[in-house]
Write a protein that holds these residues in place. Structure first.
Motif, PDB file in Angstrom:
ATOM      1  N   LEU A  45       0.809  -1.213   0.000  1.00 59.28           N
ATOM      2  CA  LEU A  45       0.000   0.000   0.000  1.00 59.28           C
ATOM      3  C   LEU A  45       0.844   1.265   0.000  1.00 59.28           C
ATOM      4  CD1 LEU A  45      -2.680  -1.033   2.665  1.00 59.28           C
ATOM      5  CD2 LEU A  45      -2.791  -1.295   0.177  1.00 59.28           C
ATOM      6  N   THR A  51      -0.495   6.825   1.857  1.00 50.59           N
ATOM      7  CA  THR A  51      -1.802   7.444   2.081  1.00 50.59           C
ATOM      8  C   THR A  51      -2.883   6.416   2.391  1.00 50.59           C
ATOM      9  OG1 THR A  51      -2.252   7.402  -0.300  1.00 50.59           O
ATOM     10  CG2 THR A  51      -1.241   9.402   0.601  1.00 50.59           C
ATOM     11  N   LEU A  52      -2.671   5.162   1.981  1.00 51.82           N
ATOM     12  CA  LEU A  52      -3.667   4.121   2.186  1.00 51.82           C
ATOM     13  C   LEU A  52      -3.405   3.288   3.437  1.00 51.82           C
ATOM     14  CD1 LEU A  52      -4.122   2.881  -1.489  1.00 51.82           C
ATOM     15  CD2 LEU A  52      -5.783   4.136  -0.117  1.00 51.82           C
ATOM     16  N   PRO A 102      -2.813   4.177   6.660  1.00 46.77           N
ATOM     17  CA  PRO A 102      -3.672   4.538   7.807  1.00 46.77           C
ATOM     18  C   PRO A 102      -5.120   4.114   7.607  1.00 46.77           C
ATOM     19  CG  PRO A 102      -2.259   6.376   7.185  1.00 46.77           C
ATOM     20  CD  PRO A 102      -2.137   5.357   6.097  1.00 46.77           C
ATOM     21  N   ALA A 103      -5.592   4.166   6.371  1.00 51.73           N
ATOM     22  CA  ALA A 103      -6.972   3.764   6.093  1.00 51.73           C
ATOM     23  C   ALA A 103      -7.166   2.275   6.375  1.00 51.73           C
ATOM     24  CB  ALA A 103      -7.328   4.077   4.649  1.00 51.73           C
ATOM     25  N   ALA A 104      -6.197   1.451   5.988  1.00 55.01           N
ATOM     26  CA  ALA A 104      -6.292   0.008   6.230  1.00 55.01           C
ATOM     27  C   ALA A 104      -6.324  -0.294   7.720  1.00 55.01           C
ATOM     28  CB  ALA A 104      -5.123  -0.713   5.564  1.00 55.01           C
ATOM     29  N   GLU A 125      -7.272   1.758  10.126  1.00 56.45           N
ATOM     30  CA  GLU A 125      -8.520   2.271  10.691  1.00 56.45           C
ATOM     31  C   GLU A 125      -9.691   1.356  10.350  1.00 56.45           C
ATOM     32  OE1 GLU A 125     -11.159   6.401  10.837  1.00 56.45           O
ATOM     33  OE2 GLU A 125      -9.258   6.329   9.743  1.00 56.45           O
ATOM     34  N   ILE A 126      -9.751   0.875   9.117  1.00 60.08           N
ATOM     35  CA  ILE A 126     -10.812  -0.048   8.716  1.00 60.08           C
ATOM     36  C   ILE A 126     -10.764  -1.300   9.575  1.00 60.08           C
ATOM     37  CG2 ILE A 126     -11.598  -1.595   6.870  1.00 60.08           C
ATOM     38  CD1 ILE A 126     -10.785   0.593   4.878  1.00 60.08           C
ATOM     39  N   SER A 138     -13.721  -2.178  12.266  1.00 60.96           N
ATOM     40  CA  SER A 138     -14.514  -3.378  11.979  1.00 60.96           C
ATOM     41  C   SER A 138     -14.370  -4.411  13.088  1.00 60.96           C
ATOM     42  CB  SER A 138     -14.104  -3.984  10.633  1.00 60.96           C
ATOM     43  OG  SER A 138     -12.728  -4.306  10.607  1.00 60.96           O
ATOM     44  N   ALA A 175      -8.687  -5.744   5.088  1.00 61.13           N
ATOM     45  CA  ALA A 175      -8.540  -4.295   4.926  1.00 61.13           C
ATOM     46  C   ALA A 175      -7.376  -3.960   3.998  1.00 61.13           C
ATOM     47  CB  ALA A 175      -8.333  -3.632   6.291  1.00 61.13           C
ATOM     48  N   CYS A 181      -7.998  -1.803   0.584  1.00 61.88           N
ATOM     49  CA  CYS A 181      -7.286  -0.549   0.304  1.00 61.88           C
ATOM     50  C   CYS A 181      -6.463  -0.652  -0.975  1.00 61.88           C
ATOM     51  CB  CYS A 181      -6.411  -0.164   1.501  1.00 61.88           C
ATOM     52  SG  CYS A 181      -7.372   0.471   2.894  1.00 61.88           S
ATOM     53  N   LEU A 240      -9.013  -0.061  -3.668  1.00 63.13           N
ATOM     54  CA  LEU A 240      -9.352   1.358  -3.776  1.00 63.13           C
ATOM     55  C   LEU A 240      -8.240   2.117  -4.503  1.00 63.13           C
ATOM     56  CD1 LEU A 240     -10.810   2.020  -0.200  1.00 63.13           C
ATOM     57  CD2 LEU A 240     -12.071   1.810  -2.350  1.00 63.13           C
TER      58      LEU A 240
END
Length: 224
Positions: free
Chosen positions: A164, A167-168, A170-172, A174-175, A179, A210, A214, A217
């Motif tokens: 990843l 930028t992705l 932290p999203a992974a 957090e997801i 969840s 996750a 990501c 995405l």
């Protein structure tokens, strides 16, 4: 401490993996001696096959060609990791050791005009993220006198870093965290059991999917 056994995990634990700390021993299984109904097994296998097919198709649609094949392989490995962690709270090394170099190959294919640099950046990201997870694990252990993250989760973080973009990542995380929290609260409410601050959850069950989500995405953004 024996972990809670909510209903949404019990079906995945028919055959627990044997081993400790996410080693290769975890790929060996033992029979419990209680046969699961054949119909339930068939439904489970059919659902897994359908899920794997959907993951592969979505990967190829988001990134046609070689990158899509890499993404499909990542998705299948993440499914296997999620199942393994749900069954016995460990992530077999064989799965993470397959996913990490695959991430380096994906980085090389994306940056083919400067392949050595692309591979080095992906490897460095994996190392830094794994180091951050290990530091978090040790800090938690010192403060709470127990482990909050397994070494398998640390190795899975290296996979996330290799696959990843910054930028992705932290999203992974957090997801995965949200969840996991939602699944635990929902299961306790359904079972009418109290919430426990010390409850143990298989983080890889949520972090692995996750990572692929990501990646998907990111591939869709690049395609757009």
């Amino acid at each position: 401490m024996s972990p809670p056994n909510p209903a949404w995990l019990s079906s995945l634990r028919e055959r627990p993996w044997r081993g400790d700390g996410g080693g290769d021993e975890g790929l060996r299984v033992t029979e419990r001696g209680i046969a699961e109904p054949v119909g339930r097994k068939l439904v489970t296998y059919a659902a897994l096959i359908a899920l794997a097919g959907c993951v592969a198709i979505a990967s190829l649609v988001a990134a046609p060609g070689l990158l899509g094949l890499f993404g499909a392989a990542l998705g299948l490995l993440m499914i296997a990791i999620a199942i393994a962690d749900a069954r016995a709270y460990l992530i077999p090394d064989r799965l993470t050791l397959a996913a990490f170099p695959l991430g380096l190959a994906d980085a090389a294919a994306k940056g083919i005009e400067n392949m050595p640099e692309a591979i080095a950046i992906a490897a460095l990201q994996g190392f830094v993220l794994a180091l951050a997870f290990f530091a978090l694990r040790e800090t938690y252990r010192r403060l709470r006198h127990r482990h909050g993250l397994g070494l398998g989760d640390v190795k899975l973080a290296a996979v996330a870093g290799a696959w990843l973009d910054w930028t992705l990542i932290p999203a992974a995380i957090e997801i995965a965290a949200l969840s996991a929290l939602f699944a635990y609260i929902a299961s306790q409410l359904v079972l009418r059991q109290p919430l426990h601050a010390t409850a143990k959850l298989p983080f890889g069950l949520f972090f692995a999917p996750a990572i692929w989500i990501c990646w998907l995405l990111g591939a869709l953004v690049l395609q757009g």
